[in-house]
Design a protein around this motif. Sequence first.
Motif, mmCIF file in Angstrom:
data_model
loop_
_atom_site.group_PDB
_atom_site.id
_atom_site.type_symbol
_atom_site.label_atom_id
_atom_site.label_comp_id
_atom_site.label_asym_id
_atom_site.label_seq_id
_atom_site.Cartn_x
_atom_site.Cartn_y
_atom_site.Cartn_z
ATOM 1 N N SER A 176 0.826 -1.196 0.000
ATOM 2 C CA SER A 176 0.000 0.000 0.000
ATOM 3 C C SER A 176 0.870 1.259 0.000
ATOM 4 O O SER A 176 1.665 1.482 0.910
ATOM 5 N N SER A 177 0.702 2.088 -1.035
ATOM 6 C CA SER A 177 1.466 3.337 -1.125
ATOM 7 C C SER A 177 1.077 4.286 -0.002
ATOM 8 O O SER A 177 1.882 5.107 0.437
ATOM 9 N N GLU A 178 -0.176 4.172 0.477
ATOM 10 C CA GLU A 178 -0.657 5.084 1.523
ATOM 11 C C GLU A 178 -0.063 4.711 2.883
ATOM 12 O O GLU A 178 0.263 5.565 3.692
ATOM 13 N N LEU A 179 0.060 3.399 3.161
ATOM 14 C CA LEU A 179 0.457 2.964 4.502
ATOM 15 C C LEU A 179 1.968 2.776 4.652
ATOM 16 O O LEU A 179 2.523 2.967 5.733
ATOM 17 N N CYS A 180 2.630 2.383 3.579
ATOM 18 C CA CYS A 180 4.066 2.061 3.664
ATOM 19 C C CYS A 180 4.866 3.311 4.023
ATOM 20 O O CYS A 180 4.626 4.392 3.478
ATOM 21 N N VAL A 181 5.820 3.157 4.929
ATOM 22 C CA VAL A 181 6.669 4.291 5.298
ATOM 23 C C VAL A 181 8.037 4.216 4.616
ATOM 24 O O VAL A 181 8.888 5.075 4.819
ATOM 25 N N GLY A 182 8.257 3.169 3.849
ATOM 26 C CA GLY A 182 9.502 3.069 3.092
ATOM 27 C C GLY A 182 10.712 2.684 3.921
ATOM 28 O O GLY A 182 11.846 3.014 3.574
ATOM 29 N N CYS A 183 10.502 1.948 5.012
ATOM 30 C CA CYS A 183 11.633 1.592 5.882
ATOM 31 C C CYS A 183 12.503 0.497 5.269
ATOM 32 O O CYS A 183 13.679 0.372 5.593
ATOM 33 N N GLY A 184 11.919 -0.321 4.391
ATOM 34 C CA GLY A 184 12.704 -1.351 3.711
ATOM 35 C C GLY A 184 12.937 -2.617 4.524
ATOM 36 O O GLY A 184 13.697 -3.491 4.096
ATOM 37 N N GLU A 185 12.257 -2.762 5.678
ATOM 38 C CA GLU A 185 12.442 -3.962 6.514
ATOM 39 C C GLU A 185 12.023 -5.243 5.788
ATOM 40 O O GLU A 185 12.534 -6.326 6.064
ATOM 41 N N CYS A 186 11.092 -5.117 4.868
ATOM 42 C CA CYS A 186 10.573 -6.306 4.177
ATOM 43 C C CYS A 186 11.580 -6.880 3.183
ATOM 44 O O CYS A 186 11.476 -8.038 2.783
ATOM 45 N N ILE A 187 12.543 -6.060 2.759
ATOM 46 C CA ILE A 187 13.406 -6.473 1.643
ATOM 47 C C ILE A 187 14.428 -7.566 2.027
ATOM 48 O O ILE A 187 14.449 -8.620 1.398
ATOM 49 N N PRO A 188 15.250 -7.329 3.056
ATOM 50 C CA PRO A 188 16.282 -8.346 3.326
ATOM 51 C C PRO A 188 15.733 -9.708 3.745
ATOM 52 O O PRO A 188 16.409 -10.729 3.542
ATOM 53 N N VAL A 189 14.519 -9.738 4.305
ATOM 54 C CA VAL A 189 13.976 -11.019 4.778
ATOM 55 C C VAL A 189 13.416 -11.879 3.650
ATOM 56 O O VAL A 189 13.145 -13.066 3.832
ATOM 57 N N CYS A 190 13.239 -11.260 2.468
ATOM 58 C CA CYS A 190 12.657 -12.013 1.341
ATOM 59 C C CYS A 190 13.630 -13.117 0.916
ATOM 60 O O CYS A 190 14.815 -12.851 0.682
ATOM 61 N N PRO A 191 13.146 -14.355 0.799
ATOM 62 C CA PRO A 191 14.063 -15.471 0.524
ATOM 63 C C PRO A 191 14.409 -15.662 -0.956
ATOM 64 O O PRO A 191 15.283 -16.485 -1.260
ATOM 65 N N VAL A 192 13.760 -14.952 -1.876
ATOM 66 C CA VAL A 192 14.057 -15.196 -3.309
ATOM 67 C C VAL A 192 14.531 -13.944 -4.030
ATOM 68 O O VAL A 192 14.155 -12.827 -3.687
#
Lengths: 146, 654
Positions: free
Chosen positions: B241-257
């Motif tokens: 969600s563009s409205e809710l995301c704060v752009g911290c990037g925490e989701c990126i390194p945990v992605c396994p692929v």
Amino acid sequence: MMPEIAIPPSGEGFEPKIIGFLCNWCAYAGADKAGTFQTPYPPNVYVIRVMCTGRIDPQFVMRAYELGADGVIILGCHPGDCHYKEGNYRALQRHRLLVRLLKQFGIAEDRCRFEFVSASEGTRFVSVITSMVETVRALGPLRNNQ
Amino acid sequence: MKVGIYFCSCGTSISERISSARLMESLHGHTEAVYLEAIDFMCSEEGKAALESNLRDNAPDRVVIAACSPRDHEPTFRRVLASAGVNPYLMQMVNIREQVAWVTPDPARATEKAARLIRGAVARIRLHQPLDRQELDVCPEVLVVGAGPAGLKAAFTLAEAGRRVTVVEKSPVLGGLPVRFEEIAPTMECGSCMLEPLLGEILHGEHSGRIEIRTLAEVVDVVGFHGRFTARIRQSPRYVSSELCVGCGECIPVCPVSATNEFNCGLNERKAIDVPFPGALPNVPSLDAHTCIRFRGEDCQACKAACPVGESVIDHAQAAQMIEREVGAIVVAIGASLYDCRKLPDLGYGRIGGVLTALDFERILASNGPTAGLLQLAGHESPDAVAIIHCVGSLDVRRNDYCSAVCCQYAFKFNHMIETKLPGTKVLHLYKEIAVPGKHESSILHRARANPNAAFVRYGDIQDIRVSDSAGNPNVAYRDTTGSLGSFDADIVVLCPAVVPSDSAANLAATMDTNCDRFGFFEELHDRLDAGRSTVRGIYLAGACQSPMDIQHAMSQGAAAAGYILSGLVEGKKLYVEPITASIDAERCSGCRVCGKVCPYKAISFDADKEVSVVNAVLCQGCGTCVAACPAGVIEGQFFTDRAICAELAGVLE
């Protein structure tokens, strides 16, 4: 081919009546340009302005002969310059077909010309008109009205 | 029916050769209920006033004006008629100046010709019907397709003027190509620094409330006309969600692929959920469903679990949606693509390590790129020698015969950046032509020429260059224009590919009924006068979708498109549609559809229920091609009807 049904050139005094169908954007503007240059040319061509040569119904040409024209000249934009993109191509196609039909009626091909004249070609307009008038004058009247 | 003939003597321009008195004599007996008035200098303020008052006094049913060319003053006299209460389309002009008086020295013959032409005009004008300009409320909103420099400039300029704008961008990131460049020629300004203020204004500035940004979106259909288009837009899911995301990037390194990162030209990898490159705006990751294992049936929640904002930010169930926007005008700013260098296998691209395109090299040079700006390819030493091959696919009659306009600028920028990063590196420029016009641009050429490690070799044909693999590095063998052969061992070879039309240009053009030119770029209304307008009214062109162009020109064209819109699409104003159009008699139409095929403006549609063709009067430009083509003769060309033209013929030939 059938010979043209026309009286032989009467020589002196024959002033042909020619209809000029001119598109508004190129040819008509070219005719205006000749006027601006004040270059004289024979007054035998009567201009009917249309927005685009694509508007010219071949029946207009037939009607012009029927009403007493000795020749018809269609002047449009140069290929690729049409204000409406491609109306001049349509007109050119129709002219090609029309000329074949006219021959069957015994009307010489030279009595129906199609030429490209741009808005800047005042000089070309004068030479095209002059040569058309001379050609039709040499062919003589299309019919004997006398 | 009373016909008023108004004769302008135009000083002596007309009256020197044509006398109104003799004209009247020649008209007598041919036409009943005709009067002739002479007004000198009819186009002057006094002349127009005299015409208007005479029209009021005489109240003619039809008007013939024998004066100059209608190309000069038809609109002038139509306005006078309108203010005198006469329908402006009940007037026919006869051009007795340019086409008679000025070109016919003999006054008798000039007068006779003028009389014939006037008789033709009188005959036809009797048959004319009053016509009215159609009035439409304009829709002041604007659609901008493409969020590169041109599109963003157009959108911001319009928003500043109070317009609501929807920006549709295919990729997840704004800024087009320049945000991927470390430095911009010729002033060596940082690409993202240059665009960030504009992007900041668009995303968060004072006018941002009027700009709707839709990334990962594409225009799929456009119907309507200038002032009233309806655009259908396919919005692909971002899953974040563009409205809710704060752009911290925490989701990126945990992605396994991971997958190849297309934003870095495949030079590194990215996660299934990622940002294209650090600093990309909007600062919201997007999830690539083709890579994410959740879309292959695995129950991975890693990104969702890592999000510190909440469960609802990442939504794997998001679906594509269709949205519609009503707009009055459209700006096409989709940019261009680059020539595929694999089509020239002798240059080794995709085959020999170290051979890059200019765009690949931009990413190598970029501090947010795959090498973090280090001028070094994976598994290689720092380069000692770089060959830059200009004009790849450009100035080439077998490929693209035009100059791509931007390559020399960036090639000399590369020269400068290489010399700055790794002084002493040899640079070889192989070029067909050098073109860097402009007051700032030439400085970059002078700087490249002054680099003592740079050499310049002119070649004639791309076939005179062959890149081969020499122990893991590219070797460039070439023949210059004098026929001399040369060889250059390089660590990196940079190819400057031709700027070619975007892959989506043809589809978008077809969707909007605009045209592409012979190259495949969007065709402009006029290449000199109106390069910012497409062949369809209300659809404007900005940037490299129209022709290869640099950022400066793209920005200017974006502003120009906004200018066209602000002047032509004024809120609250009505759109006036000229009544000189075609109309089809539905009762008599056989539904053969010949008219639709010849219409250059796609103004004729087919009503499948009634099985008849229908003219959209707003799209119709009044050329009359369909009128002449209709085999049933049921299309009427307003103002230029068959009856009017035949009557004019009869009048002239009488």
